[in-house]
Design a protein around this motif. Structure first.
Motif, PDB file in Angstrom:
ATOM      1  N   ALA A  32      48.174  51.711  32.708  1.00 23.32           N
ATOM      2  CA  ALA A  32      49.482  51.231  32.270  1.00 23.32           C
ATOM      3  C   ALA A  32      50.128  52.342  31.457  1.00 23.32           C
ATOM      4  N   SER A  33      51.081  53.034  32.054  1.00 20.95           N
ATOM      5  CA  SER A  33      51.711  54.196  31.421  1.00 20.95           C
ATOM      6  C   SER A  33      53.179  53.949  31.085  1.00 20.95           C
ATOM      7  N   GLY A  51      51.532  48.349  35.625  1.00 21.03           N
ATOM      8  CA  GLY A  51      50.219  48.461  36.234  1.00 21.03           C
ATOM      9  C   GLY A  51      49.699  47.073  36.562  1.00 21.03           C
ATOM     10  N   ALA A  52      48.450  46.795  36.191  1.00 21.00           N
ATOM     11  CA  ALA A  52      47.861  45.480  36.441  1.00 21.00           C
ATOM     12  C   ALA A  52      48.038  44.537  35.264  1.00 21.00           C
ATOM     13  N   LEU A  53      48.754  44.964  34.228  1.00 23.38           N
ATOM     14  CA  LEU A  53      48.798  44.222  32.974  1.00 23.38           C
ATOM     15  C   LEU A  53      50.170  43.610  32.695  1.00 23.38           C
ATOM     16  N   ARG A 112      45.993  40.126  31.864  1.00 25.01           N
ATOM     17  CA  ARG A 112      46.058  40.375  33.306  1.00 25.01           C
ATOM     18  C   ARG A 112      46.180  39.032  33.994  1.00 25.01           C
ATOM     19  N   ALA A 113      47.258  38.861  34.722  1.00 31.25           N
ATOM     20  CA  ALA A 113      47.497  37.589  35.388  1.00 31.25           C
ATOM     21  C   ALA A 113      46.362  37.272  36.355  1.00 31.25           C
ATOM     22  N   GLN A 219      44.036  52.726  29.821  1.00 28.50           N
ATOM     23  CA  GLN A 219      43.123  52.861  30.961  1.00 28.50           C
ATOM     24  C   GLN A 219      42.224  51.629  31.000  1.00 28.50           C
ATOM     25  N   VAL A 220      42.333  50.844  32.054  1.00 31.45           N
ATOM     26  CA  VAL A 220      41.558  49.608  32.146  1.00 31.45           C
ATOM     27  C   VAL A 220      40.797  49.554  33.469  1.00 31.45           C
TER      28      VAL A 220
END
Length: 246
Positions: A32-33, A51-53, A112-113, A219-220
């Protein structure tokens, strides 16, 4: 005897295969940037995806407890735009592109959904309310993670000081192995300010609305959709082979 050894070898092989399936539950890295999130102000409760978040801006806790439900929680800023920061806030150095800033003692919830995730690292900085203040570490970034089984785990790290031009700097925080292994259902990110006596407070009486932070490059690790079926397959394989061995 030979037949008995063959059964043992078969069971051992099945155990190794099942264990491999369990240990190799696939996950992939996601970053996530904030590059896909245009510069924008976010009021309390407003969300955006990166990103994914999913990020949700939050008012300061003490304001929520006082009954407030509206107000500025955070903002996505462009570090390359000189108009993003000025007399009120001084953009930190050491990053490019967009970043997220939590302002006015506020925080941000990160989820995160549809599932959990693990946080490996992030970049962070003090987001000073005014420019031209003295160098030094003024406080900490605070991570409060809630796991899928309901545990609450907290970590904190000192903000870096200033660069040669007087701008507070981003630094990289690589989380310890224990925290990085957590299955997070929610992560709250906030800031606190040092009181000079060993304490660190979000609502500092000597500097209200000044516990501010900037974050970038979270970073996840997130599980792939096939992780759960693979785990079940590994367990099923163990059960079948054990039955055959007997």
């Amino acid at each position: 005897m030979q037949r008995h050894l063959t059964r043992i070898k078969t069971l051992a092989c099945g155990t190794l295969l099942g264990a491999a399936a369990l240990l190799a539950a696939p996950a992939h890295a996601s970053l996530a940037s904030f590059e896909t999130s245009p510069p924008k102000v976010y009021d309390h409760g407003q969300t955006f995806q990166d990103g994914a978040l999913t990020f949700t801006a939050q008012l300061a806790t003490y304001l929520q407890e006082a009954g407030f439900s509206e107000g500025l929680g955070g903002v996505v800023l462009d570090s390359g735009n000189p108009n993003s920061c000025g007399a009120v806030n001084d953009c930190p150095s050491g990053t490019t592109g967009n970043f997220y800033a939590g302002v006015n003692d506020g925080s941000v919830n990160v989820e995160r959904a549809g599932g959990f995730y693990a946080l490996r690292s992030l970049r962070f900085s003090f987001f000073t309310p005014i420019g031209g203040i003295d160098d030094g570490s003024y406080g900490q970034l605070v991570l409060t993670g809630t796991t899928t089984d309901g545990l609450t785990v907290t970590r904190s790290a000192d903000f870096a000081g200033q660069d040669n031009d007087g701008h507070f700097m981003f630094s990289t925080w690589t989380l310890d192995d224990d925290f990085a292994a957590l299955k997070l259902s929610n992560l709250n990110i906030s800031a606190c300010l040092f009181d000079g006596n060993g304490g660190c407070y979000n609502m500092a009486e000597w500097a209200p609305f000044a516990a501010q932070f900037a974050i970038d490059d979270l970073q996840v690790d997130i599980p792939l959709p096939g992780s759960a079926p693979l785990l079940l397959l590994g367990l099923a394989g163990l059960a079948v082979l054990r039955r055959r061995a007997h």
